[in-house]
Design a protein around this motif. Structure first.
Motif, PDB file in Angstrom:
ATOM      1  N   LEU A   1       0.892  -1.183   0.007  1.00 40.29           N
ATOM      2  CA  LEU A   1      -0.021  -0.134   0.038  1.00 40.29           C
ATOM      3  C   LEU A   1       0.873   1.217   0.133  1.00 40.29           C
ATOM      4  CD1 LEU A   1      -2.765  -0.517   2.797  1.00 40.29           C
ATOM      5  CD2 LEU A   1      -3.117   0.556   0.300  1.00 40.29           C
ATOM      6  N   ASP A   2       0.631   2.055  -0.851  1.00 39.54           N
ATOM      7  CA  ASP A   2       1.356   3.346  -0.982  1.00 39.54           C
ATOM      8  C   ASP A   2       0.335   4.340  -1.392  1.00 39.54           C
ATOM      9  OD1 ASP A   2       3.060   5.535  -1.825  1.00 39.54           O
ATOM     10  OD2 ASP A   2       4.667   3.855  -2.487  1.00 39.54           O
ATOM     11  N   PRO A   3       0.337   5.485  -0.347  1.00 44.49           N
ATOM     12  CA  PRO A   3      -0.563   6.484  -0.749  1.00 44.49           C
ATOM     13  C   PRO A   3      -0.488   7.396  -2.244  1.00 44.49           C
ATOM     14  CG  PRO A   3       0.211   6.637   1.535  1.00 44.49           C
ATOM     15  CD  PRO A   3       1.063   5.661   0.573  1.00 44.49           C
ATOM     16  N   ARG A   4       0.904   7.221  -2.371  1.00 43.70           N
ATOM     17  CA  ARG A   4       1.154   7.864  -3.772  1.00 43.70           C
ATOM     18  C   ARG A   4       0.557   7.158  -5.067  1.00 43.70           C
ATOM     19  NH1 ARG A   4       7.445   8.239  -2.158  1.00 43.70           N
ATOM     20  NH2 ARG A   4       6.930   5.900  -2.071  1.00 43.70           N
ATOM     21  N   ILE A   5       0.202   5.934  -4.809  1.00 48.46           N
ATOM     22  CA  ILE A   5      -0.576   5.251  -5.977  1.00 48.46           C
ATOM     23  C   ILE A   5      -1.736   5.639  -6.244  1.00 48.46           C
ATOM     24  CG2 ILE A   5      -1.384   3.049  -6.719  1.00 48.46           C
ATOM     25  CD1 ILE A   5       0.791   1.595  -5.321  1.00 48.46           C
ATOM     26  N   GLY A   6      -2.741   6.007  -5.267  1.00 47.66           N
ATOM     27  CA  GLY A   6      -4.007   6.269  -5.242  1.00 47.66           C
ATOM     28  C   GLY A   6      -4.115   7.872  -5.771  1.00 47.66           C
ATOM     29  N   LYS A   7      -3.199   8.466  -5.165  1.00 44.31           N
ATOM     30  CA  LYS A   7      -2.880  10.092  -5.631  1.00 44.31           C
ATOM     31  C   LYS A   7      -2.539  10.038  -7.118  1.00 44.31           C
ATOM     32  CE  LYS A   7      -0.488  14.038  -4.377  1.00 44.31           C
ATOM     33  NZ  LYS A   7       0.313  14.532  -5.175  1.00 44.31           N
ATOM     34  N   SER A   8      -1.525   9.145  -7.729  1.00 45.51           N
ATOM     35  CA  SER A   8      -1.389   9.248  -9.011  1.00 45.51           C
ATOM     36  C   SER A   8      -2.673   8.977 -10.121  1.00 45.51           C
ATOM     37  CB  SER A   8      -0.284   8.281  -9.310  1.00 45.51           C
ATOM     38  OG  SER A   8       0.844   8.230  -8.843  1.00 45.51           O
ATOM     39  N   CYS A   9      -3.383   7.910  -9.343  1.00 44.11           N
ATOM     40  CA  CYS A   9      -4.668   7.424 -10.139  1.00 44.11           C
ATOM     41  C   CYS A   9      -5.472   8.839 -10.368  1.00 44.11           C
ATOM     42  CB  CYS A   9      -5.317   6.337  -9.510  1.00 44.11           C
ATOM     43  SG  CYS A   9      -4.265   4.727  -9.730  1.00 44.11           S
ATOM     44  N   ASP A  10      -5.687   9.324  -9.033  1.00 42.79           N
ATOM     45  CA  ASP A  10      -6.747  10.343  -8.940  1.00 42.79           C
ATOM     46  C   ASP A  10      -6.329  11.519  -9.913  1.00 42.79           C
ATOM     47  OD1 ASP A  10      -7.679  10.712  -5.447  1.00 42.79           O
ATOM     48  OD2 ASP A  10      -8.264   9.292  -7.299  1.00 42.79           O
ATOM     49  N   GLU A  11      -5.140  11.580 -10.003  1.00 44.87           N
ATOM     50  CA  GLU A  11      -4.585  12.822 -11.016  1.00 44.87           C
ATOM     51  C   GLU A  11      -4.166  12.183 -12.534  1.00 44.87           C
ATOM     52  OE1 GLU A  11      -0.838  14.159  -9.052  1.00 44.87           O
ATOM     53  OE2 GLU A  11      -2.101  14.947  -7.319  1.00 44.87           O
ATOM     54  N   GLY A  12      -4.334  11.122 -12.522  1.00 49.24           N
ATOM     55  CA  GLY A  12      -4.267  10.353 -14.149  1.00 49.24           C
ATOM     56  C   GLY A  12      -2.785  10.355 -14.394  1.00 49.24           C
ATOM     57  N   LYS A  13      -2.107  10.099 -13.663  1.00 50.28           N
ATOM     58  CA  LYS A  13      -0.829   9.981 -13.878  1.00 50.28           C
ATOM     59  C   LYS A  13      -0.094   8.595 -13.768  1.00 50.28           C
ATOM     60  CE  LYS A  13       0.294  14.934 -12.890  1.00 50.28           C
ATOM     61  NZ  LYS A  13       0.452  15.475 -11.755  1.00 50.28           N
ATOM     62  N   SER A  14       0.906   8.141 -14.235  1.00 49.14           N
ATOM     63  CA  SER A  14       1.655   6.889 -14.014  1.00 49.14           C
ATOM     64  C   SER A  14       2.222   6.819 -12.819  1.00 49.14           C
ATOM     65  CB  SER A  14       2.186   6.390 -15.163  1.00 49.14           C
ATOM     66  OG  SER A  14       3.074   5.337 -14.862  1.00 49.14           O
ATOM     67  N   PHE A  15       2.048   6.292 -11.795  1.00 50.81           N
ATOM     68  CA  PHE A  15       2.876   5.952 -10.607  1.00 50.81           C
ATOM     69  C   PHE A  15       4.196   5.453 -10.956  1.00 50.81           C
ATOM     70  CE2 PHE A  15       3.422   5.066  -6.030  1.00 50.81           C
ATOM     71  CZ  PHE A  15       4.303   3.677  -6.196  1.00 50.81           C
ATOM     72  N   LEU A  16       4.531   4.587 -12.074  1.00 44.70           N
ATOM     73  CA  LEU A  16       5.629   4.231 -12.270  1.00 44.70           C
ATOM     74  C   LEU A  16       6.767   5.333 -12.768  1.00 44.70           C
ATOM     75  CD1 LEU A  16       4.595   1.073 -14.517  1.00 44.70           C
ATOM     76  CD2 LEU A  16       5.345   1.345 -11.870  1.00 44.70           C
ATOM     77  N   THR A  17       6.094   6.336 -13.353  1.00 46.74           N
ATOM     78  CA  THR A  17       6.701   7.659 -13.758  1.00 46.74           C
ATOM     79  C   THR A  17       7.106   8.546 -12.428  1.00 46.74           C
ATOM     80  OG1 THR A  17       5.656   7.448 -15.467  1.00 46.74           O
ATOM     81  CG2 THR A  17       7.067   9.048 -15.584  1.00 46.74           C
ATOM     82  N   GLU A  18       5.896   8.921 -11.730  1.00 44.36           N
ATOM     83  CA  GLU A  18       5.823   9.708 -10.674  1.00 44.36           C
ATOM     84  C   GLU A  18       6.762   9.365  -9.559  1.00 44.36           C
ATOM     85  OE1 GLU A  18       3.560  12.733 -10.527  1.00 44.36           O
ATOM     86  OE2 GLU A  18       4.114  12.098 -12.544  1.00 44.36           O
ATOM     87  N   VAL A  19       6.733   8.069  -9.203  1.00 43.20           N
ATOM     88  CA  VAL A  19       7.591   7.533  -7.943  1.00 43.20           C
ATOM     89  C   VAL A  19       8.279   6.296  -8.454  1.00 43.20           C
ATOM     90  CG1 VAL A  19       7.575   7.360  -5.312  1.00 43.20           C
ATOM     91  CG2 VAL A  19       5.533   8.207  -6.651  1.00 43.20           C
TER      92      VAL A  19
ATOM     93  N   ASP B   1      11.144   5.200  -7.784  1.00 41.75           N
ATOM     94  CA  ASP B   1      12.253   4.330  -7.020  1.00 41.75           C
ATOM     95  C   ASP B   1      11.281   3.784  -5.751  1.00 41.75           C
ATOM     96  OD1 ASP B   1      14.328   7.228  -7.392  1.00 41.75           O
ATOM     97  OD2 ASP B   1      14.149   5.170  -8.482  1.00 41.75           O
ATOM     98  N   SER B   2       9.992   3.774  -5.766  1.00 42.75           N
ATOM     99  CA  SER B   2       9.322   3.221  -4.552  1.00 42.75           C
ATOM    100  C   SER B   2       9.454   1.616  -4.722  1.00 42.75           C
ATOM    101  CB  SER B   2       7.883   3.843  -4.852  1.00 42.75           C
ATOM    102  OG  SER B   2       7.269   3.499  -5.850  1.00 42.75           O
ATOM    103  N   PRO B   3       9.189   1.073  -3.171  1.00 44.34           N
ATOM    104  CA  PRO B   3       9.234  -0.536  -3.336  1.00 44.34           C
ATOM    105  C   PRO B   3       7.919  -0.877  -4.161  1.00 44.34           C
ATOM    106  CG  PRO B   3       9.357   0.289  -1.180  1.00 44.34           C
ATOM    107  CD  PRO B   3       9.110   1.673  -2.244  1.00 44.34           C
ATOM    108  N   ALA B   4       6.931  -0.131  -4.247  1.00 41.26           N
ATOM    109  CA  ALA B   4       5.513  -0.574  -5.127  1.00 41.26           C
ATOM    110  C   ALA B   4       6.006  -0.384  -6.442  1.00 41.26           C
ATOM    111  CB  ALA B   4       4.632   0.668  -4.674  1.00 41.26           C
ATOM    112  N   ALA B   5       6.820   0.595  -7.082  1.00 41.60           N
ATOM    113  CA  ALA B   5       7.091   0.549  -8.388  1.00 41.60           C
ATOM    114  C   ALA B   5       7.861  -0.587  -8.870  1.00 41.60           C
ATOM    115  CB  ALA B   5       7.831   1.922  -8.755  1.00 41.60           C
ATOM    116  N   ALA B   6       8.825  -0.982  -7.911  1.00 43.05           N
ATOM    117  CA  ALA B   6      10.069  -2.005  -8.220  1.00 43.05           C
ATOM    118  C   ALA B   6       8.935  -3.472  -8.364  1.00 43.05           C
ATOM    119  CB  ALA B   6      10.834  -2.335  -6.899  1.00 43.05           C
ATOM    120  N   ALA B   7       7.774  -3.516  -7.451  1.00 43.18           N
ATOM    121  CA  ALA B   7       7.059  -4.693  -7.273  1.00 43.18           C
ATOM    122  C   ALA B   7       6.392  -4.697  -8.796  1.00 43.18           C
ATOM    123  CB  ALA B   7       6.175  -4.661  -6.060  1.00 43.18           C
TER     124      ALA B   7
END
Lengths: 270, 322
Positions: free
Chosen positions: B273-291, B293-299
């Motif tokens: 769970l990473d609050p930045r995922i939900g935020k990216s989705c709300d803003e229509g951005k790719s979490f993979l580009t926004e963050v 280096d996060s563990p979630a992006a690596a996963a």
């Protein structure tokens, strides 16, 4: 035991409330269960009708296992969670032989079963019947509403959302569904509203913040309140325990109870 | 939409239904005799038309879950972004959640409705090589509700598969609503003559979720849809302040790992769970580009690689068999 059945099986049910959301996974079943327990805690006789045919969660949440469902002269006898019969439940979960069996039905078949659920469960006397629904605005929702309206007045619906826009975006459509079908919106509840770390008490807004209240303002609906993300609640639900009895002093119970009391006031004084 | 004729009564079960011509709603319908004769239940010609269309689509992946709110749309969107990050690949994302279409927002395409052209089925492009289609594009307002019964939803899905000009694609990802109902049956039925590589099943760790996800897995087995693997989403939360992990959705029955062992499936990975995922989705951005280096992006990246490997090995197996 013969019961007076003039007017159908809903004749002695005082109030009927639907729990809706356009969005999946926001906590409809969890809050249906918790509101039912809170209402029971304040002395009411409560029933839950679970019309989520594909994903019936309520039996596990109330720890009723896989009981046999009996028929009486009036129809199906609901499953009671206690000897005092203060909380009754009917779910398709009870009619499946194998709990992992998928109900792979198209709309017309779902519609037919829901019609039966609405008219053929011998609820007896209830103060409140809560109807838990799947996400969406489709066959199940139309079926339950059409059949309820034939039998009984529907007091209205509570809409559940989580704070983020992806959720409120779907719930706006559910609000339109309510308006189009003449279903009174009793209010909006924001679930998963912040997480307080049990280690350091830092509050994290995992699913964003403020969306529920904004949605209520935007659509002119009543904001009933917010319920935090609480691992103690999710664990209770997992284990089918009564969260209200186990954690009566928690902020989460206080939030749920406040919503339950506002709901009661609203349906008793329309 | 052929399933519900224009002169059909309100509760028409659909011309392809087992109940066609036989329900009480059919009384008095001008098509009743035709439907009850069984003529309308002949194999839908659209199935072959869609198979023809899909010849230019190399890999088709369904994203499923019995449970709502586990992150299917989030995952579908990021799978699409990840696959499209290779500029040589053509990727498309089809959203068949008719009642709750989240993909336009998550892909940053809200407000891409084309007013007055509700029959326009051109996909919208996030990147040159990333196309998206959703009923969300056909709605003129964010408050519009799609209050359709099953047969009408089925007709829309058929149109999406048959009438959208997908062109040549390396990957078609199909995001679905929760459950095992009309949308799922239709997707599988309409793609039955076009090989689907498989399904990715999304779950969260708790039994309340797994309980529904097992039903989805049974559904896949019933319709002989291969399962690429399972993704466990919302798998633990690391507090940004004290760095302790909390299991907000506790794996009281062993989580996806035990379910995969019991059902002989591949656990593709766990996403925290990473609050930045939900935020990216709300803003229509790719979490993979926004963050990135996060563990979630690596996963996510690890899971996507496994899915790609599965799809490619699938092709190799077919080529050597043929």
């Amino acid at each position: 035991m013969e019961e007076n059945n003039e007017g159908g099986n809903l004749a002695q049910v005082q109030h009927v409330v639907l729990i809706l959301s356009g969005k999946g996974g926001v906590g409809k079943s969890t809050l249906t269960t918790e509101l039912a327990l809170a209402l029971r805690h304040s002395g009411k006789k409560v029933g839950i009708l679970d019309v989520d045919l594909c994903g019936p969660s309520i039996p596990r949440m109330l720890s009723v296992g896989k009981p046999e469902v009996h028929q009486c002269d009036l129809g199906w006898v609901p499953v009671y969670t206690d000897a005092q019969k203060s909380l009754a439940l009917m779910s398709i979960g009870f009619l499946l032989e194998d709990p992992d069996e998928a109900v792979v039905w198209r709309g017309p078949k779902k519609t037919a079963l829901i019609g039966q659920f609405v008219s053929d469960v011998a609820w007896g006397e209830l103060d409140v019947l809560l109807v838990d629904t799947p996400p969406g605005t489709s066959d199940e929702h139309l079926a339950v509403l059409e059949n309820l309206k034939k039998q009984h007045k529907v007091d209205g619906a509570i809409l559940i959302t989580t704070p983020q826009a992806v959720s409120t975006g779907d719930v706006r459509r559910e609000i339109t569904f309510c308006k189009k079908t003449g279903l009174r919106i009793l209010g909006i509840v924001e679930n998963m509203s912040g997480f307080v770390c049990p280690h350091c008490s830092e509050c994290s807004n995992i699913f964003s913040k403020g969306g529920g209240e904004e949605l209520a303002k935007l659509t002119g609906s009543v904001y009933l309140g917010s319920v935090p993300l609480d691992p103690l609640l999710t664990t209770s639900i997992e284990e089918g325990k009564d969260f209200i009895q186990t954690f009566p002093d928690s902020a989460t119970f206080s939030a749920i109870n406040s919503i339950a009391q506002t709901l009661l006031t609203s349906i008793q004084n329309p | 939409m052929a399933d519900i004729p224009s002169d059909a009564p309100q509760h028409c079960p659909g011309t392809a239904s087992e109940q066609a011509g036989k329900t009480s709603a059919c009384q008095g319908c001008p098509n009743q005799n035709l439907c009850s004769s069984g003529a309308t239940k002949a194999p839908d010609p659209a199935i072959e038309e869609i198979a023809e269309k899909m010849l230019t689509v190399k890999h088709k992946i369904l994203v499923l879950s019995g449970k709502g709110g586990v992150g299917k749309s989030t995952f579908s969107a990021h799978l699409a972004h990840a696959l499209a990050s290779d500029a040589t690949k053509e990727v498309a994302l089809l959203d068949v959640d008719i009642c709750g279409p989240s993909i336009p927002r998550i892909m940053g395409l809200e407000g891409e409705q084309v007013a007055g052209l509700s029959l326009c089925l051109s996909p919208r492009y996030v990147e040159d090589n990333l196309a998206v289609m959703s009923i969300g594009f056909l709605l003129s307002s964010p408050d519009d509700a799609v209050i359709w019964r099953g047969p009408k939803k089925n007709g829309m899905i058929k149109q999406f598969l048959r009438d959208v000009d997908w062109g040549e694609l390396d990957y078609l990802i199909v995001d679905t609503p929760p459950g095992t109902s009309d949308e799922h049956l239709s997707i599988v039925q309409y793609l039955s003559s076009a090989r689907i590589d498989g399904a990715v099943i999304i779950t969260t760790p708790q039994e309340v979720s797994l309980q529904d996800v097992r039903k989805e897995i049974r559904f896949c087995q019933k319709v002989q849809l291969p399962i690429i693997g399972v993704v466990e989403n919302m798998s633990g939360f690391v507090c940004p302040k004290c760095k302790n992990t909390s299991q907000i959705f506790p794996p009281t029955t062993g989580g996806a790992e035990r379910m995969c062992e019991e059902m002989n499936l591949t656990l593709l990975g766990r996403v925290p769970l990473d609050p930045r995922i939900g935020k990216s989705c709300d803003e229509g951005k790719s979490f993979l580009t926004e963050v990135p280096d996060s563990p979630a992006a690596a996963a996510y990246h690890s899971i996507v690689q496994s899915i790609q490997a599965y799809c490619l090995s699938h092709v190799t197996r077919e080529e050597s068999a043929g």
